[in-house]
Scaffold this motif. Structure first.
Motif, short mmCIF file in Angstrom:
data_model
loop_
_atom_site.label_atom_id
_atom_site.label_comp_id
_atom_site.label_asym_id
_atom_site.label_seq_id
_atom_site.Cartn_x
_atom_site.Cartn_y
_atom_site.Cartn_z
N ARG A 169 52.40 -75.47 9.14
CA ARG A 169 52.86 -75.36 10.66
C ARG A 169 54.13 -76.31 10.79
NH1 ARG A 169 48.27 -76.37 12.63
NH2 ARG A 169 47.84 -74.19 12.90
N ASP A 170 53.97 -77.53 10.49
CA ASP A 170 55.00 -78.38 10.52
C ASP A 170 56.18 -78.01 9.69
OD1 ASP A 170 53.44 -80.29 12.09
OD2 ASP A 170 53.09 -81.51 10.27
N GLY A 171 56.01 -77.33 8.38
CA GLY A 171 57.13 -76.98 7.64
C GLY A 171 57.98 -75.83 8.41
N VAL A 172 57.11 -74.69 9.06
CA VAL A 172 57.72 -73.50 9.67
C VAL A 172 58.49 -73.97 10.97
CG1 VAL A 172 56.43 -72.01 8.33
CG2 VAL A 172 55.83 -72.70 10.81
N GLU A 173 57.85 -74.98 11.42
CA GLU A 173 58.56 -75.55 12.75
C GLU A 173 59.73 -76.17 12.38
OE1 GLU A 173 55.66 -77.49 14.98
OE2 GLU A 173 54.59 -75.99 15.61
N ALA A 174 59.86 -76.90 11.52
CA ALA A 174 61.17 -77.64 10.92
C ALA A 174 62.13 -76.55 10.51
CB ALA A 174 60.87 -78.75 9.79
N ARG A 175 61.55 -75.46 9.87
CA ARG A 175 62.79 -74.82 9.05
C ARG A 175 62.19 -73.20 9.13
NH1 ARG A 175 63.40 -75.60 2.72
NH2 ARG A 175 61.10 -75.48 2.86
N SER A 176 62.55 -72.53 10.23
CA SER A 176 62.26 -71.06 10.51
C SER A 176 62.70 -70.16 9.61
CB SER A 176 62.37 -70.67 11.84
OG SER A 176 61.59 -71.90 12.93
N GLY A 177 62.22 -70.07 8.27
CA GLY A 177 62.78 -69.17 7.33
C GLY A 177 61.62 -68.25 6.82
N LEU A 178 62.17 -67.81 5.78
CA LEU A 178 61.12 -66.72 4.98
C LEU A 178 59.69 -67.44 4.71
CD1 LEU A 178 60.76 -64.03 3.64
CD2 LEU A 178 61.54 -65.29 1.58
N ILE A 179 58.61 -66.68 4.82
CA ILE A 179 57.22 -67.01 4.32
C ILE A 179 56.93 -65.99 3.56
CG2 ILE A 179 54.90 -67.08 4.90
CD1 ILE A 179 55.53 -68.51 7.60
N LEU A 180 56.45 -66.16 2.31
CA LEU A 180 56.11 -65.16 1.31
C LEU A 180 54.50 -65.28 1.35
CD1 LEU A 180 58.08 -66.04 -1.82
CD2 LEU A 180 58.26 -64.11 -0.37
N VAL A 181 54.00 -64.19 1.49
CA VAL A 181 52.47 -64.16 1.52
C VAL A 181 51.85 -63.38 0.25
CG1 VAL A 181 50.43 -63.02 2.74
CG2 VAL A 181 52.58 -64.02 4.22
N LEU A 182 51.17 -64.04 -0.63
CA LEU A 182 50.45 -63.31 -1.39
C LEU A 182 49.18 -62.75 -1.49
CD1 LEU A 182 51.83 -66.01 -4.28
CD2 LEU A 182 52.68 -63.78 -3.52
N ASP A 183 48.78 -61.56 -1.55
CA ASP A 183 47.54 -61.05 -1.27
C ASP A 183 46.72 -60.64 -2.25
OD1 ASP A 183 45.87 -59.60 1.42
OD2 ASP A 183 46.04 -58.20 -0.32
N SER A 229 66.41 -53.88 4.90
CA SER A 229 65.61 -54.65 5.91
C SER A 229 66.33 -55.95 6.34
CB SER A 229 64.33 -54.69 5.29
OG SER A 229 63.63 -53.60 5.00
N ASP A 230 66.02 -56.11 7.72
CA ASP A 230 66.27 -57.73 8.02
C ASP A 230 65.21 -58.73 7.60
OD1 ASP A 230 67.48 -59.79 9.76
OD2 ASP A 230 67.07 -58.83 11.61
N ALA A 247 66.61 -62.73 1.08
CA ALA A 247 66.54 -63.41 2.18
C ALA A 247 67.76 -64.55 2.35
CB ALA A 247 65.31 -64.07 2.64
N VAL A 248 67.73 -65.19 1.30
CA VAL A 248 68.97 -66.40 1.06
C VAL A 248 70.27 -65.74 1.63
CG1 VAL A 248 70.38 -67.90 -0.37
CG2 VAL A 248 67.79 -67.76 -0.55
N ARG A 249 70.56 -64.53 0.64
CA ARG A 249 71.81 -63.85 0.75
C ARG A 249 72.20 -63.33 2.10
NH1 ARG A 249 74.22 -59.21 1.67
NH2 ARG A 249 72.38 -58.11 1.89
N GLN A 250 71.05 -62.91 2.91
CA GLN A 250 71.12 -62.52 4.23
C GLN A 250 71.40 -63.76 5.23
OE1 GLN A 250 68.50 -59.71 5.88
NE2 GLN A 250 68.43 -58.10 4.02
N ASN A 251 70.64 -64.45 5.07
CA ASN A 251 70.79 -65.65 5.92
C ASN A 251 72.20 -66.52 5.58
OD1 ASN A 251 68.26 -66.34 7.80
ND2 ASN A 251 67.51 -65.72 5.66
N ALA A 252 72.67 -66.49 4.70
CA ALA A 252 74.03 -67.03 4.51
C ALA A 252 75.25 -66.26 4.99
CB ALA A 252 74.39 -67.05 2.77
N ALA A 253 75.09 -64.97 5.08
CA ALA A 253 75.98 -64.15 5.72
C ALA A 253 75.90 -63.85 7.37
CB ALA A 253 75.67 -62.65 5.02
N SER A 254 74.89 -64.45 7.58
CA SER A 254 74.69 -63.97 9.37
C SER A 254 75.27 -65.29 10.03
CB SER A 254 73.07 -64.08 9.45
OG SER A 254 72.34 -65.26 9.33
#
Length: 278
Positions: free
Chosen positions: A121-135, A218-219, A271-278
């Motif tokens: 929670r602290d991590g995503v609040e400090a850096r709102s970026g991609l989360i990978l979910v492994l199911d 996809s965004d 995601a890195v590419r898209q965020n760098a371009a946005s």
């Protein structure tokens, strides 16, 4: 400095028994093989409660390696000595407690990190970026490879949903080069992970062979979580619903899927590419 020579030493027998995943989890500890991974755990703030290192004179190969030991070995040893948990062991004893017969020359025991969800929670609040979910990902080596990519690509967190293995499996630690200690992570059920993502306003995409939208269209900017399924079965009926966006990787050949760690790497760097371009 004390050297443990008996295979029947109580501490050695306990460490050997903790190689069984269920016992390790029940005891609330993490076993780390190798100085590089040990130092990553130290830097991540885990509390070291044991450090076992081959006594050089008990093993000719270890003695020859003393002058060319990995640079992380000395600071890991110094940390253990400072915390009064350092023990030398003979080569035979080390082989009993080590995960493999490699030349790592040290095994460290740490208390399992607590409050995993708070750290995420602290991590995503400090850096709102991609989360990978492994199911339901089964192979710990794949888990480790995903964490290694997540660390390199600056992924905000890795969440494990109903995974048989955990991120502190020895193969996961080794495969990640210790990145399981640097990337915020937590494990839970599909319901718990879904609730966390909704609570924090994440858009959720599910990687499927039959995905209706190509990944590269996809965004992936901002707060987005991408779910990747198990090696054998993918996501199946899991992670469905109108709020979940199915996406797919273009597949030009005869196979219809990639290894989960490869797919995760493609997602992370797109995601890195898209965020760098946005």
């Amino acid at each position: 400095m004390e050297t443990i020579r008996s295979l029947q030493n109580a501490s050695i027998r306990r460490i050997a028994s903790l190689r069984k995943s269920r016992r390790r989890r029940a005891a609330g500890v993490v076993l780390v093989d190798g100085p590089r991974e040990t130092l990553r755990a130290i830097e991540a703030g885990l509390k070291m409660i044991g450090f076992y290192e081959i006594e050089p004179k008990s093993d000719p190969e270890a003695e020859r390696q003393t002058e060319r030991e990995m640079p992380e070995q000395a600071p890991a040893r110094e940390h253990a000595i400072a915390n009064r948990v350092h023990r030398y062991v003979t080569a035979d004893v080390f082989r009993k407690i080590a995960y493999t017969s490699s030349t790592d020359r040290c095994v460290a025991e740490f208390e399992s990190p607590d409050n995993a969800w708070k750290r995420v929670r602290d991590g995503v609040e400090a850096r709102s970026g991609l989360i990978l979910v492994l199911d339901q990902v089964e192979k710990p080596g794949n888990l480790g490879a995903v964490f290694r990519t997540a660390d390199a690509a600056g992924v905000s967190a890795v969440l494990l949903a109903d995974c048989p293995s955990d991120q502190f499996n020895p193969n996961a630690i080794r495969g990640s080069l210790g990145a399981v200690f640097t990337v915020p992570s937590a494990a839970g059920t599909e319901t718990e992970v879904s609730a966390f993502l909704r609570e924090h306003g994440y858009r959720v995409a599910a990687m499927r062979v039959e995905g209706s939208k190509p990944l590269f269209e996809s965004d992936l900017t901002g707060k987005v979580a991408v779910v990747l399924g198990s090696e054998a079965d993918g996501l199946g009926d899991r992670w469905g619903g109108d709020e979940i966006h199915p996406v797919a990787l273009p597949m030009a050949g005869h196979v219809d899927s990639l290894n989960v760690s490869v797919s995760a790497a493609i997602v992370a760097y797109e995601a890195v590419r898209q965020n760098a371009a946005s």
